[in-house]
Motif scaffolding. Sequence first.
Motif, short mmCIF file in Angstrom:
data_model
loop_
_atom_site.label_atom_id
_atom_site.label_comp_id
_atom_site.label_asym_id
_atom_site.label_seq_id
_atom_site.Cartn_x
_atom_site.Cartn_y
_atom_site.Cartn_z
N HIS A 191 -7.24 -0.82 0.56
CA HIS A 191 -6.94 -0.93 -0.86
C HIS A 191 -7.14 -2.38 -1.27
CE1 HIS A 191 -5.15 3.09 -1.13
NE2 HIS A 191 -4.50 2.82 0.00
N ARG A 244 0.83 -1.21 0.00
CA ARG A 244 0.00 0.00 0.00
C ARG A 244 0.86 1.26 0.00
NH1 ARG A 244 -2.59 -0.38 6.15
NH2 ARG A 244 -0.78 0.50 7.25
N ASP A 266 -11.45 0.10 -2.64
CA ASP A 266 -11.68 1.01 -3.76
C ASP A 266 -12.29 0.28 -4.95
OD1 ASP A 266 -9.11 -0.24 -3.48
OD2 ASP A 266 -8.44 0.80 -5.28
N ILE A 318 -5.86 3.59 3.10
CA ILE A 318 -6.81 4.27 2.22
C ILE A 318 -7.47 5.41 3.01
CG2 ILE A 318 -8.81 2.76 2.67
CD1 ILE A 318 -9.24 2.89 -0.47
N ALA A 341 -8.08 6.08 -5.36
CA ALA A 341 -8.64 5.04 -4.49
C ALA A 341 -9.60 5.64 -3.47
CB ALA A 341 -7.52 4.27 -3.79
N SER A 342 -9.22 6.79 -2.89
CA SER A 342 -10.07 7.45 -1.91
C SER A 342 -11.39 7.89 -2.54
CB SER A 342 -9.33 8.66 -1.32
OG SER A 342 -10.14 9.34 -0.40
N GLN A 363 -3.48 6.95 -4.66
CA GLN A 363 -4.16 7.11 -3.38
C GLN A 363 -5.39 8.00 -3.51
OE1 GLN A 363 -3.95 5.81 -0.45
NE2 GLN A 363 -1.90 5.04 -0.07
#
Length: 198
Positions: A168, A17, A191, A58, A28-29, A25
Amino acid sequence: MNHLSRSQLRQHLRFCRNRLSAQDQRNASARLTANLACHPAFIRSQHIAFYLANDGEIDPDALIQRAWSMGKQCYLPVLKPGSSNELWFTAFHSDTRLTPNRYGINEPSLHHGQHRPAWSLDLVLMPLVGFDPTGNRLGMGGGYYDRSFAFLQQQPPLRRPTLIGLAHECQRVDQLPCDSWDIPLSEIITDENRYCGV
């Protein structure tokens, strides 16, 4: 990866990660927020515990902003004083003053606001290092969440908050070893996917 010990698995998954780029990142958020914002547990919950992303976790920050805009009460975990390895949950607002705890993770001052007992939360969104598709969670090894929610092993528990792990997708493994004190999760949301737990 079944041949790895828990500590080796933690090291490997933290590396996975942490090597995500800043753009990865952020993407993914955003996907995580989209996955959770319409989740029935998020919509109906009024008292929600979040966390502040650290060490490649995450990031639920956009979801915190969404919760505030919906008038929900947000909380952050705070290390309980002493050696109990338990968490308190303290009210979190946009102007909450944060200070680093002994692990270097920002948390509200113990004197900042009201603490809410773990059993009285509606929804707890928690970080993890690794997970498997059946809802088992690998944490950092301190056992803070397991101790804080050990009351869920009572029959029947006083009250049952919904526990959802956030991660993640790269943190998924086929199967995690379980101990009797491990508290399984209702669901794990990444995600990319949702995995049902208990």
